[in-house]
Design a protein around this motif. Structure first.
Motif, PDB file in Angstrom:
ATOM      1  N   HIS A 118     -11.566  -1.332   7.233  1.00 49.71           N
ATOM      2  CA  HIS A 118     -12.584  -1.276   6.366  1.00 49.71           C
ATOM      3  C   HIS A 118     -11.017  -1.999   4.795  1.00 49.71           C
ATOM      4  CE1 HIS A 118     -15.684   0.423   8.135  1.00 49.71           C
ATOM      5  NE2 HIS A 118     -16.335  -0.402   7.837  1.00 49.71           N
ATOM      6  N   ALA A 119     -10.244  -2.159   5.219  1.00 53.81           N
ATOM      7  CA  ALA A 119      -9.317  -2.521   4.119  1.00 53.81           C
ATOM      8  C   ALA A 119      -9.101  -3.689   4.218  1.00 53.81           C
ATOM      9  CB  ALA A 119      -8.337  -1.904   4.485  1.00 53.81           C
ATOM     10  N   GLN A 120      -8.151  -4.398   3.117  1.00 48.61           N
ATOM     11  CA  GLN A 120      -7.005  -5.370   3.134  1.00 48.61           C
ATOM     12  C   GLN A 120      -5.495  -4.772   2.280  1.00 48.61           C
ATOM     13  OE1 GLN A 120     -10.245  -5.556   0.612  1.00 48.61           O
ATOM     14  NE2 GLN A 120     -11.329  -5.439   2.566  1.00 48.61           N
ATOM     15  N   LEU A 121      -5.096  -5.830   3.234  1.00 44.46           N
ATOM     16  CA  LEU A 121      -4.007  -5.540   3.445  1.00 44.46           C
ATOM     17  C   LEU A 121      -3.174  -6.907   1.389  1.00 44.46           C
ATOM     18  CD1 LEU A 121      -1.471  -6.272   6.321  1.00 44.46           C
ATOM     19  CD2 LEU A 121      -0.991  -4.328   4.852  1.00 44.46           C
ATOM     20  N   GLU A 122      -3.086  -5.871   0.797  1.00 43.75           N
ATOM     21  CA  GLU A 122      -2.681  -6.484  -0.835  1.00 43.75           C
ATOM     22  C   GLU A 122      -0.966  -6.929  -1.341  1.00 43.75           C
ATOM     23  OE1 GLU A 122      -6.005  -6.054  -4.192  1.00 43.75           O
ATOM     24  OE2 GLU A 122      -3.925  -5.276  -4.807  1.00 43.75           O
ATOM     25  N   SER A 123      -0.812  -7.845  -2.024  1.00 43.21           N
ATOM     26  CA  SER A 123       0.960  -8.459  -1.942  1.00 43.21           C
ATOM     27  C   SER A 123       1.247  -7.196  -3.513  1.00 43.21           C
ATOM     28  CB  SER A 123       1.212  -8.946  -1.539  1.00 43.21           C
ATOM     29  OG  SER A 123       0.932  -9.471  -3.029  1.00 43.21           O
ATOM     30  N   GLY A 124       2.171  -6.304  -3.771  1.00 52.71           N
ATOM     31  CA  GLY A 124       2.898  -5.671  -4.860  1.00 52.71           C
ATOM     32  C   GLY A 124       4.206  -6.060  -4.077  1.00 52.71           C
ATOM     33  N   SER A 125       4.576  -4.818  -4.626  1.00 50.57           N
ATOM     34  CA  SER A 125       6.335  -4.814  -4.867  1.00 50.57           C
ATOM     35  C   SER A 125       6.324  -4.538  -2.735  1.00 50.57           C
ATOM     36  CB  SER A 125       6.874  -3.204  -4.851  1.00 50.57           C
ATOM     37  OG  SER A 125       6.049  -2.347  -4.737  1.00 50.57           O
ATOM     38  N   THR A 126       5.474  -4.078  -2.419  1.00 49.54           N
ATOM     39  CA  THR A 126       5.217  -4.491  -0.884  1.00 49.54           C
ATOM     40  C   THR A 126       3.938  -4.601  -0.352  1.00 49.54           C
ATOM     41  OG1 THR A 126       4.425  -1.490  -0.485  1.00 49.54           O
ATOM     42  CG2 THR A 126       7.531  -2.743  -0.368  1.00 49.54           C
ATOM     43  N   PHE A 127       4.070  -4.565   0.782  1.00 49.80           N
ATOM     44  CA  PHE A 127       1.974  -4.830   0.456  1.00 49.80           C
ATOM     45  C   PHE A 127       1.372  -3.660   0.833  1.00 49.80           C
ATOM     46  CE2 PHE A 127       3.327  -8.891   1.816  1.00 49.80           C
ATOM     47  CZ  PHE A 127       1.559 -10.057   0.998  1.00 49.80           C
ATOM     48  N   ALA A 128      -0.507  -3.467   0.302  1.00 45.13           N
ATOM     49  CA  ALA A 128       0.013  -2.041   1.053  1.00 45.13           C
ATOM     50  C   ALA A 128      -1.639  -2.314   1.260  1.00 45.13           C
ATOM     51  CB  ALA A 128      -0.793  -1.430  -0.300  1.00 45.13           C
ATOM     52  N   TRP A 129      -2.484  -0.951   1.365  1.00 41.87           N
ATOM     53  CA  TRP A 129      -3.878  -1.250   2.247  1.00 41.87           C
ATOM     54  C   TRP A 129      -4.233  -0.753   1.027  1.00 41.87           C
ATOM     55  CZ3 TRP A 129      -5.051  -3.252   6.619  1.00 41.87           C
ATOM     56  CH2 TRP A 129      -4.025  -3.301   7.542  1.00 41.87           C
ATOM     57  N   VAL A 130      -5.610  -1.840   0.864  1.00 46.49           N
ATOM     58  CA  VAL A 130      -6.563  -1.102  -0.179  1.00 46.49           C
ATOM     59  C   VAL A 130      -8.048  -1.455   0.475  1.00 46.49           C
ATOM     60  CG1 VAL A 130      -4.813  -2.063  -2.019  1.00 46.49           C
ATOM     61  CG2 VAL A 130      -6.509  -3.856  -1.127  1.00 46.49           C
TER      62      VAL A 130
END
Ligand code: ZN
Length: 206
Positions: A118-130
């Protein structure tokens, strides 16, 4: 009767979302717990927002969803309590040098697979599950389950400890790994007071 306000008066001392979720049940260091701040789905959502698992907007949307689907909310709350039980069975043994039970680890694996589904990978300083696009009643538990797996797979397991004065579990991030209490304001103070009284008593009888 606990209220939503009680949920947001708790100290978050676990150092990890999954440990803080386990710590919503209070009581002495061993034996059964004697109190629970989570009494229903609204309290679960309030805790999620307080602990940083949900944004305020997500919490508001989940409360609306739960009012429209009370049976679904009751079922989701009951599943959440089951999750807390098996997380306890994973981390409480680790705090005392033991090994988590295999069924508890299997349930964690299944819930993590569901959470990531049910999550997406979102980019920031690293990628994170949101879980921004997850609009199911199980949403509050997703990051909790994922935090548990993160701690198990990448954390320092020998830093996981139980408080000497209550049933709270925490990750000891102190440099010399000397932390003994959930919080100096609570159990640490109680212990200092107990020692002070004992010392006075022994002086008085000398
Ligand atoms: Zn404590």
């Amino acid at each position: 009767m606990e209220t939503v306000e009680d949920v947001t008066r708790m100290h978050l001392v676990g150092g990890n979302l999954a440990l803080d979720f386990i710590n919503t049940r209070t009581g002495p260091p061993s034996g059964p717990s004697d109190d629970d701040v989570l009494t229903g789905y609204p309290e679960l959502v309030a805790w999620g927002a307080y602990a940083g698992a949900l944004s305020e907007a997500e919490a508001t949307a989940l409360l609306r969803l739960s009012r429209n689907d009370p049976d679904g909310a009751r079922a989701a709350f009951s599943r959440a309590m089951g999750t807390r039980d098996y997380l306890d069975e994973v981390f409480r043994p680790l705090a005392t040098g033991g090994t988590p039970s295999t069924p508890a680890l299997a349930r964690l694996r299944d819930d993590e697979a569901d959470a990531l589904g049910h999550a997406q990978l979102e980019s920031g300083s690293t990628f994170a599950w949101v879980w921004r696009d997850d609009h199911t009643l199980a949403r509050p538990l997703r990051p909790v389950v994922h935090a548990a797996v993160q701690l198990l797979t990448t954390g320092a397991l020998d830093r996981i400890k139980g408080c000497g004065g209550c049933r709270f579990i925490f990750s000891d991030e102190s440099k010399n790994r000397s932390r003994r209490w959930c919080s100096m304001d609570d159990c640490g103070t109680t212990e200092k007071m107990r020692r002070y009284v004992a010392a006075r008593r022994s002086r008085a009888t000398r």
